[in-house]
Scaffold this motif. Structure first.
Motif, PDB file in Angstrom:
ATOM      1  N   ALA B  87     -10.639 -19.220 -26.810  1.00 43.53           N
ATOM      2  CA  ALA B  87     -10.791 -18.147 -27.806  1.00 43.53           C
ATOM      3  C   ALA B  87     -11.041 -16.816 -27.100  1.00 43.53           C
ATOM      4  N   ALA B  88     -11.876 -16.835 -26.062  1.00 44.56           N
ATOM      5  CA  ALA B  88     -12.171 -15.604 -25.312  1.00 44.56           C
ATOM      6  C   ALA B  88     -10.910 -15.081 -24.629  1.00 44.56           C
ATOM      7  N   LEU B  89     -10.090 -16.010 -24.097  1.00 47.95           N
ATOM      8  CA  LEU B  89      -8.847 -15.587 -23.439  1.00 47.95           C
ATOM      9  C   LEU B  89      -7.893 -14.938 -24.444  1.00 47.95           C
ATOM     10  N   HIS B  90      -7.833 -15.528 -25.653  1.00 48.38           N
ATOM     11  CA  HIS B  90      -6.979 -14.946 -26.690  1.00 48.38           C
ATOM     12  C   HIS B  90      -7.447 -13.530 -27.043  1.00 48.38           C
ATOM     13  N   LEU B  91      -8.754 -13.360 -27.137  1.00 47.34           N
ATOM     14  CA  LEU B  91      -9.284 -12.046 -27.483  1.00 47.34           C
ATOM     15  C   LEU B  91      -8.999 -11.036 -26.371  1.00 47.34           C
ATOM     16  N   ASP B  92      -9.059 -11.493 -25.122  1.00 47.07           N
ATOM     17  CA  ASP B  92      -8.681 -10.625 -23.996  1.00 47.07           C
ATOM     18  C   ASP B  92      -7.235 -10.165 -24.130  1.00 47.07           C
ATOM     19  N   GLU B  93      -6.392 -11.105 -24.561  1.00 47.53           N
ATOM     20  CA  GLU B  93      -4.978 -10.773 -24.760  1.00 47.53           C
ATOM     21  C   GLU B  93      -4.813  -9.710 -25.845  1.00 47.53           C
ATOM     22  N   VAL B  94      -5.616  -9.834 -26.900  1.00 50.89           N
ATOM     23  CA  VAL B  94      -5.551  -8.846 -27.990  1.00 50.89           C
ATOM     24  C   VAL B  94      -5.862  -7.451 -27.440  1.00 50.89           C
ATOM     25  N   ILE B  95      -6.902  -7.370 -26.601  1.00 47.28           N
ATOM     26  CA  ILE B  95      -7.274  -6.067 -26.017  1.00 47.28           C
ATOM     27  C   ILE B  95      -6.110  -5.517 -25.187  1.00 47.28           C
ATOM     28  N   ARG B  96      -5.521  -6.395 -24.364  1.00 47.83           N
ATOM     29  CA  ARG B  96      -4.426  -5.944 -23.492  1.00 47.83           C
ATOM     30  C   ARG B  96      -3.227  -5.482 -24.325  1.00 47.83           C
ATOM     31  N   GLU B  97      -2.892  -6.275 -25.338  1.00 51.72           N
ATOM     32  CA  GLU B  97      -1.707  -5.942 -26.146  1.00 51.72           C
ATOM     33  C   GLU B  97      -1.907  -4.651 -26.961  1.00 51.72           C
ATOM     34  N   THR B  98      -3.102  -4.451 -27.482  1.00 52.71           N
ATOM     35  CA  THR B  98      -3.329  -3.216 -28.251  1.00 52.71           C
ATOM     36  C   THR B  98      -3.306  -1.996 -27.318  1.00 52.71           C
ATOM     37  N   GLU B  99      -3.755  -2.207 -26.070  1.00 48.74           N
ATOM     38  CA  GLU B  99      -3.710  -1.093 -25.116  1.00 48.74           C
ATOM     39  C   GLU B  99      -2.254  -0.725 -24.817  1.00 48.74           C
ATOM     40  N   GLU B 100      -1.425  -1.752 -24.624  1.00 52.81           N
ATOM     41  CA  GLU B 100      -0.001  -1.501 -24.354  1.00 52.81           C
ATOM     42  C   GLU B 100       0.645  -0.792 -25.552  1.00 52.81           C
ATOM     43  N   ALA B 101       0.312  -1.272 -26.744  1.00 48.35           N
ATOM     44  CA  ALA B 101       0.897  -0.675 -27.957  1.00 48.35           C
ATOM     45  C   ALA B 101       0.444   0.776 -28.105  1.00 48.35           C
ATOM     46  N   SER B 102      -0.838   1.034 -27.833  1.00 50.26           N
ATOM     47  CA  SER B 102      -1.361   2.400 -27.940  1.00 50.26           C
ATOM     48  C   SER B 102      -0.632   3.332 -26.979  1.00 50.26           C
ATOM     49  N   ASN B 103      -0.413   2.849 -25.754  1.00 51.28           N
ATOM     50  CA  ASN B 103       0.283   3.682 -24.774  1.00 51.28           C
ATOM     51  C   ASN B 103       1.730   3.947 -25.197  1.00 51.28           C
ATOM     52  N   ALA B 104       2.367   2.922 -25.783  1.00 54.08           N
ATOM     53  CA  ALA B 104       3.750   3.104 -26.252  1.00 54.08           C
ATOM     54  C   ALA B 104       3.792   4.143 -27.377  1.00 54.08           C
ATOM     55  N   ILE B 105       2.807   4.075 -28.276  1.00 43.68           N
ATOM     56  CA  ILE B 105       2.743   5.047 -29.387  1.00 43.68           C
ATOM     57  C   ILE B 105       2.533   6.459 -28.835  1.00 43.68           C
ATOM     58  N   MET B 106       1.633   6.572 -27.850  1.00 43.17           N
ATOM     59  CA  MET B 106       1.354   7.905 -27.288  1.00 43.17           C
ATOM     60  C   MET B 106       2.537   8.431 -26.472  1.00 43.17           C
ATOM     61  N   ASP B 107       3.272   7.502 -25.813  1.00 46.16           N
ATOM     62  CA  ASP B 107       4.499   7.922 -25.098  1.00 46.16           C
ATOM     63  C   ASP B 107       5.469   8.558 -26.087  1.00 46.16           C
ATOM     64  N   ALA B 108       5.604   7.903 -27.250  1.00 49.34           N
ATOM     65  CA  ALA B 108       6.518   8.423 -28.278  1.00 49.34           C
ATOM     66  C   ALA B 108       6.036   9.784 -28.784  1.00 49.34           C
ATOM     67  N   ALA B 109       4.714   9.916 -28.972  1.00 48.88           N
ATOM     68  CA  ALA B 109       4.149  11.194 -29.432  1.00 48.88           C
ATOM     69  C   ALA B 109       4.398  12.284 -28.400  1.00 48.88           C
ATOM     70  N   ASP B 110       4.267  11.929 -27.109  1.00 46.23           N
ATOM     71  CA  ASP B 110       4.552  12.892 -26.025  1.00 46.23           C
ATOM     72  C   ASP B 110       5.994  13.354 -26.084  1.00 46.23           C
ATOM     73  N   ALA B 111       6.895  12.386 -26.288  1.00 43.53           N
ATOM     74  CA  ALA B 111       8.329  12.706 -26.330  1.00 43.53           C
ATOM     75  C   ALA B 111       8.629  13.632 -27.505  1.00 43.53           C
ATOM     76  N   ILE B 112       7.992  13.374 -28.632  1.00 43.24           N
ATOM     77  CA  ILE B 112       8.208  14.237 -29.815  1.00 43.24           C
ATOM     78  C   ILE B 112       7.704  15.653 -29.531  1.00 43.24           C
ATOM     79  N   GLN B 113       6.507  15.730 -28.918  1.00 43.43           N
ATOM     80  CA  GLN B 113       5.936  17.048 -28.600  1.00 43.43           C
ATOM     81  C   GLN B 113       6.850  17.818 -27.639  1.00 43.43           C
ATOM     82  N   ALA B 114       7.358  17.097 -26.629  1.00 36.78           N
ATOM     83  CA  ALA B 114       8.225  17.752 -25.643  1.00 36.78           C
ATOM     84  C   ALA B 114       9.508  18.264 -26.303  1.00 36.78           C
ATOM     85  N   ALA B 115      10.062  17.436 -27.196  1.00 29.87           N
ATOM     86  CA  ALA B 115      11.311  17.819 -27.866  1.00 29.87           C
ATOM     87  C   ALA B 115      11.100  18.979 -28.832  1.00 29.87           C
ATOM     88  N   THR B 116       9.879  19.070 -29.359  1.00 32.39           N
ATOM     89  CA  THR B 116       9.577  20.113 -30.351  1.00 32.39           C
ATOM     90  C   THR B 116       9.260  21.447 -29.689  1.00 32.39           C
TER      91      THR B 116
END
Lengths: 128, 219
Positions: B87-116
Motif C-alpha cells: 500500500a505504501a509503495l502504491h501511494l509513493d507511485e501516486v506522488i510520483r505520477e502526480t508530480e509528472e502530471a503537474s510538470n506536464a501541465i506546467m510545460d503546456a502552460a509555459d508553451a502557451i505563455q511563450a506563444a502568447t
C-alpha cells in the motif's frame, strides 16, 4: 524606496513542482533573478555564496527544515536581517507562533495564489 | 472478589512470572497456553470450581488464539513484503505520477505563455492570467503529496505494531520491512511537522495574518 526587481530571490522547497510554481509566479510579478534550493542546508550554502534580497522557504524538508534554516539565518551576523517568508502547509497556530518567535518576516499557507504572494512580499520588501 | 478468584489470579501471575524467568520473554502464545491449562485444571472438578471464571478464562484463551491467527495472517501474507508495504509503495507511485502530471501541465502552460508573448492587448492579458491560474492550481501536487506522506507514516506505524504483535504471538517477524518512506525530521521542530490539516480544521490565510499581527503587537 522602490523595490529592486533585479534582486536575487532564493526559493527553497523539496518539491520541484512548488519551486517551479513560485518561480513562475515571481516571474509574473517581475522578478527574474530567482535561484532554488531543495532543503535548508543547500539554501544556507547558497546564502553564503551569493547575495539575495529575499528568501521564500517551505518548512517541512529534509535533512534541514525551513525552521532550522530560519534559525541559522537569524543567528548569522551577515544574514540576520534577511527578509524571510515561510510558505508552508503547516497552518496550526503553534507553527505560526514558533515561526514568529524564530524571526520569520511573513507566513503564507499553502495552497496560495499570486495575489497572496504579492501582498506578503510587499509587506516584507516594500510595494512594487 | 472471592478467595478463589484471588487464588486464581495469584496462580496465573505466578505461572507467568515463572515462564518469564525460564524463557526470558513471555509470548502471546504462552499466555494463551497458561489460560488454557488453568481452564482445564478447573474443569477437573474441585469443589471450589467457579463456572463463571472458567467460562471467562476459556473465552479469553480462545480470543488470544483467534487474535494470534489474524495477526499471523496479516504478517505472512507475502514472503517478501506485507500488504501494508505494498500500500505504501502504491501511494509513493501516486506522488510520483502526480508530480509528472503537474510538470506536464506546467510545460503546456509555459508553451502557451511563450506563444502568447507579443500578442498584446486584452487577449494576451487574459491568456497570461489563465495560465497563472493553471500554475496556482498545481499547488495541489505539494499538498496531496504531504497528505499522502502522512498516510504512509500512519501505515508504517501500524506495520511496526503488527510486527511487534507478530513477535509476541510466536511469529519470527521476518519478512516485514518497516517502510522507509517516512520523511525524516529534525528533532527540535519535529513536533511541529504535522503537514496539511483537514480543510474544515485548517485556519485561513486571514486567520494566520491576524495571529501574526497579534504576535507582532505583543513585541
Amino acid at each position: 524606496m522602490a523595490v529592486d526587481k533585479e534582486m536575487g530571490i532564493l526559493v527553497v522547497d523539496d518539491y520541484t513542482t512548488m519551486r517551479r510554481i513560485v518561480r513562475n509566479l515571481l516571474k509574473q510579478l517581475g522578478f527574474d533573478n530567482v535561484d532554488e534550493a531543495a532543503d535548508g542546508g543547500e539554501a544556507f550554502q547558497k546564502l553564503q555564496d551569493k547575495t539575495f534580497g529575499l528568501v521564500i522557504s517551505d518548512w517541512n524538508m529534509e535533512p534541514m527544515t525551513g525552521m532550522d534554516l530560519l534559525k541559522q539565518v537569524r543567528s548569522d551576523d551577515k544574514l540576520k536581517n534577511m527578509p524571510f517568508i515561510m510558505v508552508t502547509a503547516e497552518s496550526k497556530p503553534e507553527n505560526v507562533i514558533a515561526a514568529k518567535q524564530a524571526g520569520v518576516s511573513n507566513y503564507i499557507v499553502k495552497p496560495f495564489n499570486a495575489e497572496t504572494l504579492k501582498v506578503k512580499m510587499s509587506s516584507v520588501i516594500g510595494d512594487f | 472478589m472471592s478467595e478463589m478468584q484471588t487464588n486464581l489470579g495469584r496462580a496465573l501471575l505466578q505461572s507467568l512470572v515463572k515462564l518469564r524467568e525460564q524463557k526470558g520473554n513471555v509470548s502471546f502464545e504462552d499466555v494463551g497456553a497458561v489460560f488454557m491449562q488453568m481452564a482445564s485444571t478447573m474443569h477437573s472438578g474441585t469443589a471450589q470450581t467457579d463456572q463463571f471464571m472458567q467460562e471467562e478464562i476459556r473465552s479469553l484463551a480462545e480470543y488470544i488464539s483467534s487474535a494470534k491467527q489474524e495477526i499471523l495472517s496479516i504478517s505472512t501474507h507475502s514472503k517478501s513484503e506485507t500488504v501494508i508495504d505494498r500500500a505504501a509503495l502504491h501511494l509513493d507511485e501516486v506522488i510520483r505520477e502526480t508530480e509528472e502530471a503537474s510538470n506536464a501541465i506546467m510545460d503546456a502552460a509555459d508553451a502557451i505563455q511563450a506563444a502568447t508573448n507579443g500578442v498584446g492587448g486584452n487577449t494576451e492579458k487574459a491568456i497570461m492570467e489563465a495560465t497563472n491560474r493553471i500554475y496556482e492550481a498545481c499547488n495541489f501536487q505539494d499538498i496531496t503529496g504531504q497528505r499522502i506522506n502522512q498516510v504512509i507514516k500512519l501505515l508504517s506505524n501500524i506495520e511496526e505494531r503488527v510486527t511487534k504483535l507478530n513477535t509476541l504471538s510466536g511469529g519470527s517477524g521476518k519478512g516485514i520491512n518497516v517502510s522507509k518512506v517516512v520523511r525524516m525530521t529534525a528533532p527540535d521542530d519535529k513536533d511541529l511537522l504535522n503537514g496539511p490539516q483537514l480543510a474544515a480544521e485548517a485556519p485561513t490565510q486571514e486567520e494566520i495574518d491576524l495571529l501574526l499581527a497579534s504576535l507582532s503587537a505583543k513585541k
